[in-house]
Design a protein around this motif. Structure first.
Motif, PDB file in Angstrom:
ATOM      1  N   ILE A 196      -7.623  49.441  37.554  1.00 31.10           N
ATOM      2  CA  ILE A 196      -8.252  50.764  37.510  1.00 31.10           C
ATOM      3  C   ILE A 196      -7.579  51.696  38.506  1.00 31.10           C
ATOM      4  O   ILE A 196      -7.225  52.840  38.184  1.00 31.10           O
ATOM      5  CB  ILE A 196      -9.758  50.647  37.810  1.00 31.10           C
ATOM      6  CG1 ILE A 196     -10.470  49.846  36.707  1.00 31.10           C
ATOM      7  CG2 ILE A 196     -10.384  52.038  37.948  1.00 31.10           C
ATOM      8  CD1 ILE A 196     -11.919  49.529  37.015  1.00 31.10           C
ATOM      9  N   GLY A 197      -7.392  51.218  39.722  1.00 33.76           N
ATOM     10  CA  GLY A 197      -6.878  52.066  40.790  1.00 33.76           C
ATOM     11  C   GLY A 197      -5.450  52.527  40.601  1.00 33.76           C
ATOM     12  O   GLY A 197      -5.028  53.513  41.200  1.00 33.76           O
ATOM     13  N   THR A 198      -4.688  51.817  39.772  1.00 31.88           N
ATOM     14  CA  THR A 198      -3.296  52.201  39.522  1.00 31.88           C
ATOM     15  C   THR A 198      -3.113  52.799  38.131  1.00 31.88           C
ATOM     16  O   THR A 198      -1.985  53.005  37.694  1.00 31.88           O
ATOM     17  CB  THR A 198      -2.364  50.983  39.677  1.00 31.88           C
ATOM     18  OG1 THR A 198      -2.770  49.945  38.768  1.00 31.88           O
ATOM     19  CG2 THR A 198      -2.408  50.445  41.105  1.00 31.88           C
ATOM     20  N   SER A 199      -4.208  53.096  37.453  1.00 35.51           N
ATOM     21  CA  SER A 199      -4.123  53.675  36.111  1.00 35.51           C
ATOM     22  C   SER A 199      -3.678  55.130  36.165  1.00 35.51           C
ATOM     23  O   SER A 199      -3.908  55.823  37.155  1.00 35.51           O
ATOM     24  CB  SER A 199      -5.482  53.587  35.398  1.00 35.51           C
ATOM     25  OG  SER A 199      -5.811  52.252  35.089  1.00 35.51           O
ATOM     26  N   SER A 200      -3.081  55.579  35.080  1.00 32.64           N
ATOM     27  CA  SER A 200      -2.610  56.952  34.986  1.00 32.64           C
ATOM     28  C   SER A 200      -3.273  57.660  33.818  1.00 32.64           C
ATOM     29  O   SER A 200      -3.428  57.085  32.736  1.00 32.64           O
ATOM     30  CB  SER A 200      -1.086  56.986  34.788  1.00 32.64           C
ATOM     31  OG  SER A 200      -0.643  58.291  34.474  1.00 32.64           O
ATOM     32  N   GLU A 201      -3.661  58.892  34.041  1.00 37.30           N
ATOM     33  CA  GLU A 201      -4.236  59.688  32.954  1.00 37.30           C
ATOM     34  C   GLU A 201      -3.196  60.051  31.903  1.00 37.30           C
ATOM     35  O   GLU A 201      -3.553  60.552  30.838  1.00 37.30           O
ATOM     36  CB  GLU A 201      -4.867  60.957  33.528  1.00 37.30           C
ATOM     37  CG  GLU A 201      -6.096  60.694  34.376  1.00 37.30           C
ATOM     38  CD  GLU A 201      -6.719  61.960  34.916  1.00 37.30           C
ATOM     39  OE1 GLU A 201      -7.572  62.548  34.204  1.00 37.30           O
ATOM     40  OE2 GLU A 201      -6.354  62.374  36.028  1.00 37.30           O
TER      41      GLU A 201
END
Length: 329
Positions: free
Chosen positions: A208-213
């Motif tokens: 989650i913390g390294t996800s990109s929009e």
């Protein structure tokens, strides 16, 4: 009976000093993942299941987004929160419920006083009673109800482990952790909470913390939106002067504490920490997580040191500071 790791498998994470005397010790386990998600460091047992408690909320919120819940901005931050029950928090919860055509009587979390002292004092002076909407998990519960209404799912049984909403959350949890849920318990707010090792929890939060929009994958775009919502409005995740809000505001991390001494924290470069203090005390959890990220080279020492001065780590005697709660490394 399922159980968490034993004291013999834990390590010292923090100590409490009073007048130069080490008065107490907090033992537990922790794991650090690199920006790529590889295991960088482990302290203690990180595979035996724990109950992540509210540190699971980012996963729960992501599952609701994946189910089509119309959550963004402050509402998305509140869906992830263990908030302090201020009027500002309550206002967003009521807006969420109103957009679903519901009111706070639909909430199934227990009534509670706000964690924010001034808000509680104001309620007492006004002769008010503990309320469900003031409970620190009411944002998550309002988001759950909104998800149910969006999908045409029953709202009266939304906390049942076999309800479509909770099945959805379990499936997304297993997708993010890469393993089956070890067991299911009932959290303090009444919602199901899924047991997993700290390694599995760290993997889920790292994703989650390294996800990109800008990701081509919808789940990753939603993860990026969730992290941005919390960083844009850190007050939503906790409250004024409280640990998660301070960590997000001061360090630029994504952080979520949970009851019984659980903490997850993702640095801006993706380095991720998940930890649990075995005695259930969370008083040192934010400091320990931040120091582990600093030790991994993911946060600057001066910024972490400044945060520690704002956290409630002072030990007092006779009205004066006589010691400190500090990480043990």
């Amino acid at each position: 009976m399922p159980e968490t790791f034993a004291a013999s498998s834990a390590v010292q994470l923090a100590v409490v000093e009073r007048s130069g005397f080490v008065e107490s010790r907090h033992v537990g386990s922790a794991i650090v993942l690199s920006p790529d998600g590889d295991v960088r460091d482990t302290l203690g047992d990180v595979e035996t299941p724990i109950l992540p408690r509210s540190s699971l909320k980012p996963v729960q919120a992501l599952a609701m987004l994946a189910a089509g819940a119309p959550l963004e901005g402050e509402r998305l931050g509140m869906a992830t929160a263990s908030h302090s029950g201020t009027d500002r928090h309550v206002g967003v919860v009521r807006e969420m419920l109103g957009s679903a055509g519901l009111d706070e009587s639909s909430l199934r979390c227990p009534p509670a006083w706000p964690g924010d002292t001034s808000s509680r004092d104001a309620m007492v002076r006004a002769g008010e009673e503990p309320a469900r909407v003031r409970m620190n998990c009411s944002g998550k519960h309002a988001a759950m109800l909104l998800t149910c209404v969006t999908n045409g799912w029953p709202i009266d049984t939304y906390l049942s482990p076999d309800h479509p909403l909770q099945v959805q959350i379990r499936e997304v949890t297993e997708r993010l952790t890469g393993q089956r849920v070890a067991s299911i318990a009932i959290d303090g707010c009444g919602a199901p909470v899924f047991a997993m090792g700290l390694h599995a929890l760290a993997k889920a939060v790292h994703r989650i913390g390294t996800s990109s929009e800008r990701s081509p994958f919808a789940l990753h775009r939603s993860g990026g939106a969730l992290v941005r919502a919390v960083k844009d409005d850190p007050w939503t995740i906790d409250g004024p002067g409280r640990p998660d809000t301070l960590a997000v505001s001061r360090l630029g991390v994504f952080a979520k504490g949970g009851a019984e001494g659980v903490m997850v924290m993702v640095a801006p470069n993706g380095t991720t920490v998940a930890l649990k203090t075995l005695d259930g005390s969370g008083r040192a959890a934010t400091a320990v997580a931040a120091m582990l990220l600093e030790r991994a080279g993911a946060l600057p020492s001066d910024t972490v040191a400044a945060l520690l001065t704002e956290l409630p780590l002072r030990v007092t005697g006779g009205g004066a500071d006589v010691g400190v709660i500090r990480p043990a490394f």
